[in-house]
Design a protein around this motif. Structure first.
Motif, PDB file in Angstrom:
ATOM      1  N   SER A  17       7.326   2.328 -12.787  1.00  0.00           N
ATOM      2  CA  SER A  17       8.026   1.046 -12.852  1.00  0.00           C
ATOM      3  C   SER A  17       7.448   0.073 -13.880  1.00  0.00           C
ATOM      4  CB  SER A  17       8.053   0.380 -11.475  1.00  0.00           C
ATOM      5  OG  SER A  17       6.740   0.155 -11.012  1.00  0.00           O
ATOM      6  N   ALA A  18       6.257   0.358 -14.366  1.00  0.00           N
ATOM      7  CA  ALA A  18       5.623  -0.524 -15.353  1.00  0.00           C
ATOM      8  C   ALA A  18       4.739   0.310 -16.273  1.00  0.00           C
ATOM      9  CB  ALA A  18       4.790  -1.593 -14.662  1.00  0.00           C
ATOM     10  N   ALA A  19       4.533  -0.191 -17.461  1.00  0.00           N
ATOM     11  CA  ALA A  19       3.674   0.507 -18.411  1.00  0.00           C
ATOM     12  C   ALA A  19       2.277   0.681 -17.828  1.00  0.00           C
ATOM     13  CB  ALA A  19       3.611  -0.267 -19.724  1.00  0.00           C
ATOM     14  N   ALA A  20       1.741   1.866 -17.949  1.00  0.00           N
ATOM     15  CA  ALA A  20       0.384   2.218 -17.514  1.00  0.00           C
ATOM     16  C   ALA A  20       0.183   2.175 -16.003  1.00  0.00           C
ATOM     17  CB  ALA A  20      -0.653   1.339 -18.215  1.00  0.00           C
ATOM     18  N   ASP A  21       1.276   2.212 -15.201  1.00  0.00           N
ATOM     19  CA  ASP A  21       1.074   2.232 -13.746  1.00  0.00           C
ATOM     20  C   ASP A  21       0.715   3.631 -13.241  1.00  0.00           C
ATOM     21  OD1 ASP A  21       3.513   3.642 -13.512  1.00  0.00           O
ATOM     22  OD2 ASP A  21       4.601   1.945 -12.661  1.00  0.00           O
ATOM     23  N   GLY A  22       1.095   4.696 -13.961  1.00  0.00           N
ATOM     24  CA  GLY A  22       0.721   6.056 -13.590  1.00  0.00           C
ATOM     25  C   GLY A  22       1.181   6.470 -12.204  1.00  0.00           C
ATOM     26  N   LEU A  23       2.286   5.916 -11.716  1.00  0.00           N
ATOM     27  CA  LEU A  23       2.717   6.152 -10.336  1.00  0.00           C
ATOM     28  C   LEU A  23       3.552   7.419 -10.129  1.00  0.00           C
ATOM     29  CD1 LEU A  23       3.553   2.509  -9.202  1.00  0.00           C
ATOM     30  CD2 LEU A  23       1.565   3.909  -8.584  1.00  0.00           C
ATOM     31  N   LEU A  24       3.763   8.179 -11.187  1.00  0.00           N
ATOM     32  CA  LEU A  24       4.456   9.457 -11.056  1.00  0.00           C
ATOM     33  C   LEU A  24       3.496  10.585 -11.403  1.00  0.00           C
ATOM     34  CD1 LEU A  24       7.901   8.821 -12.813  1.00  0.00           C
ATOM     35  CD2 LEU A  24       7.478   9.059 -10.361  1.00  0.00           C
ATOM     36  N   VAL A  37       1.507   8.439  -3.485  1.00  0.00           N
ATOM     37  CA  VAL A  37       1.511   8.003  -2.095  1.00  0.00           C
ATOM     38  C   VAL A  37       1.110   6.543  -1.946  1.00  0.00           C
ATOM     39  CG1 VAL A  37       1.136  10.304  -1.164  1.00  0.00           C
ATOM     40  CG2 VAL A  37      -0.833   8.869  -1.711  1.00  0.00           C
ATOM     41  N   SER A  38       0.386   6.001  -2.916  1.00  0.00           N
ATOM     42  CA  SER A  38      -0.065   4.607  -2.814  1.00  0.00           C
ATOM     43  C   SER A  38       1.110   3.631  -2.714  1.00  0.00           C
ATOM     44  CB  SER A  38      -0.944   4.246  -4.004  1.00  0.00           C
ATOM     45  OG  SER A  38      -0.229   4.420  -5.222  1.00  0.00           O
ATOM     46  N   ILE A  39       2.270   4.016  -3.201  1.00  0.00           N
ATOM     47  CA  ILE A  39       3.463   3.171  -3.124  1.00  0.00           C
ATOM     48  C   ILE A  39       3.873   2.930  -1.671  1.00  0.00           C
ATOM     49  CG2 ILE A  39       5.948   3.088  -3.641  1.00  0.00           C
ATOM     50  CD1 ILE A  39       5.353   4.662  -6.190  1.00  0.00           C
ATOM     51  N   PHE A  40       3.595   3.902  -0.807  1.00  0.00           N
ATOM     52  CA  PHE A  40       4.146   3.888   0.549  1.00  0.00           C
ATOM     53  C   PHE A  40       3.148   3.510   1.643  1.00  0.00           C
ATOM     54  CE2 PHE A  40       6.360   6.934  -2.139  1.00  0.00           C
ATOM     55  CZ  PHE A  40       7.605   6.338  -2.161  1.00  0.00           C
ATOM     56  N   TYR A  41       1.952   3.064   1.268  1.00  0.00           N
ATOM     57  CA  TYR A  41       0.977   2.659   2.281  1.00  0.00           C
ATOM     58  C   TYR A  41       1.571   1.584   3.175  1.00  0.00           C
ATOM     59  CZ  TYR A  41      -2.709   5.002  -0.401  1.00  0.00           C
ATOM     60  OH  TYR A  41      -3.481   5.911  -1.061  1.00  0.00           O
ATOM     61  N   GLY A  42       1.448   1.766   4.479  1.00  0.00           N
ATOM     62  CA  GLY A  42       1.883   0.765   5.440  1.00  0.00           C
ATOM     63  C   GLY A  42       3.367   0.783   5.758  1.00  0.00           C
ATOM     64  N   MET A  43       4.139   1.672   5.154  1.00  0.00           N
ATOM     65  CA  MET A  43       5.572   1.736   5.441  1.00  0.00           C
ATOM     66  C   MET A  43       5.851   2.708   6.573  1.00  0.00           C
ATOM     67  SD  MET A  43       7.466   1.757   1.786  1.00  0.00           S
ATOM     68  CE  MET A  43       7.154   0.502   0.566  1.00  0.00           C
ATOM     69  N   ASN A  44       6.955   2.472   7.282  1.00  0.00           N
ATOM     70  CA  ASN A  44       7.354   3.419   8.320  1.00  0.00           C
ATOM     71  C   ASN A  44       8.487   4.287   7.802  1.00  0.00           C
ATOM     72  OD1 ASN A  44       9.814   2.038   8.610  1.00  0.00           O
ATOM     73  ND2 ASN A  44       9.010   0.746  10.232  1.00  0.00           N
ATOM     74  N   LEU A  45       8.878   5.267   8.592  1.00  0.00           N
ATOM     75  CA  LEU A  45       9.889   6.234   8.183  1.00  0.00           C
ATOM     76  C   LEU A  45      11.220   5.579   7.865  1.00  0.00           C
ATOM     77  CD1 LEU A  45      10.525   9.210   7.711  1.00  0.00           C
ATOM     78  CD2 LEU A  45      11.120   9.389  10.127  1.00  0.00           C
ATOM     79  N   ASP A  46      11.583   4.542   8.610  1.00  0.00           N
ATOM     80  CA  ASP A  46      12.867   3.866   8.382  1.00  0.00           C
ATOM     81  C   ASP A  46      12.993   3.339   6.956  1.00  0.00           C
ATOM     82  OD1 ASP A  46      13.672   4.364  10.971  1.00  0.00           O
ATOM     83  OD2 ASP A  46      12.960   2.433  11.717  1.00  0.00           O
ATOM     84  N   SER A  51      19.520   4.173   2.137  1.00  0.00           N
ATOM     85  CA  SER A  51      19.566   3.493   0.842  1.00  0.00           C
ATOM     86  C   SER A  51      18.296   2.692   0.610  1.00  0.00           C
ATOM     87  CB  SER A  51      20.775   2.555   0.797  1.00  0.00           C
ATOM     88  OG  SER A  51      21.965   3.278   0.922  1.00  0.00           O
ATOM     89  N   ASN A  52      17.650   2.961  -0.501  1.00  0.00           N
ATOM     90  CA  ASN A  52      16.474   2.205  -0.903  1.00  0.00           C
ATOM     91  C   ASN A  52      16.297   2.382  -2.405  1.00  0.00           C
ATOM     92  OD1 ASN A  52      14.887   4.640  -1.396  1.00  0.00           O
ATOM     93  ND2 ASN A  52      14.739   4.818   0.835  1.00  0.00           N
ATOM     94  N   GLN A  53      15.338   1.677  -2.970  1.00  0.00           N
ATOM     95  CA  GLN A  53      15.153   1.722  -4.421  1.00  0.00           C
ATOM     96  C   GLN A  53      14.782   3.109  -4.913  1.00  0.00           C
ATOM     97  OE1 GLN A  53      11.802  -1.123  -4.128  1.00  0.00           O
ATOM     98  NE2 GLN A  53      10.709   0.238  -5.521  1.00  0.00           N
ATOM     99  N   TRP A  54      14.057   3.901  -4.093  1.00  0.00           N
ATOM    100  CA  TRP A  54      13.631   5.227  -4.522  1.00  0.00           C
ATOM    101  C   TRP A  54      14.806   6.198  -4.518  1.00  0.00           C
ATOM    102  CZ3 TRP A  54      11.019   2.710  -0.426  1.00  0.00           C
ATOM    103  CH2 TRP A  54       9.986   1.893  -0.885  1.00  0.00           C
ATOM    104  N   ALA A  55      15.672   6.095  -3.523  1.00  0.00           N
ATOM    105  CA  ALA A  55      16.883   6.933  -3.491  1.00  0.00           C
ATOM    106  C   ALA A  55      17.767   6.613  -4.688  1.00  0.00           C
ATOM    107  CB  ALA A  55      17.639   6.729  -2.185  1.00  0.00           C
TER     108      ALA A  55
END
Length: 156
Positions: A17-24, A37-46, A51-55
């Motif tokens: 999502s941003a330059a040099a974030d290395g999230l993929l 996985v750091s993107i999803f810390y603290g999130m629940n399955l719902d 529909s969400n930004q990742w989908a």
């Protein structure tokens, strides 16, 4: 979570999502992109279903087949652990190269919460039986496992 990507050779980091974030993390053998996985810390399955930004970006909860494929593509060998359970860990035929591959994958996936060596995540209910699958990666004990048919979320 995975989405299709083009082929090359190797396992590489890429910005999301941003330059040099290395999230993929790109598995160029399997032609897939994995969100860290750091993107999803603290999130629940719902938060990860429907529909969400990742989908919208073409990602979905990984299946056990996709996760097993990733493990194999990066050189993690299949073995049987001390309890006789099938997994990608310190079992029969396990190698030093496989341990190194697990540690590299753990690092590229963003590591565990709070610096923990363990990453666990829910996998897609591919056969719609209400049983969720759990994938895990432990860089210290060098175990990468897919536990099939575990009712982690109480069904659904």
């Amino acid at each position: 979570m995975v989405a299709g990507v083009y082929a090359n050779a190797g396992l590489i980091s890429k910005d999301y999502s941003a330059a040099a974030d290395g999230l993929l993390t790109v598995d160029t053998v399997g032609q897939t992109e994995w969100l860290d996985v750091s993107i999803f810390y603290g999130m629940n399955l719902d938060a990860l279903q429907g529909s969400n930004q990742w989908a919208a970006d073409g990602f979905h909860l990984a299946t056990d087949v996709e996760l097993i494929s990733l493990f194999k593509n990066v050189g993690i060998t299949l073995g049987v652990d001390g309890t006789g359970s099938l997994g990608f860990g310190l079992g029969l035929g396990h190698s030093t190269a496989s341990i190194v591959a697990m540690q590299d994958l753990h690092e590229k996936f963003g590591g565990g919460p709070g610096g923990l060596p363990l990453i666990q995540g829910i996998l897609a209910d591919t056969n719609n039986d209400g049983l969720s699958n759990l994938g895990g990666l432990n860089a210290i004990s060098s175990i990468a496992a897919v536990n099939l048919g575990i009712d982690i979320w109480g069904g659904g």
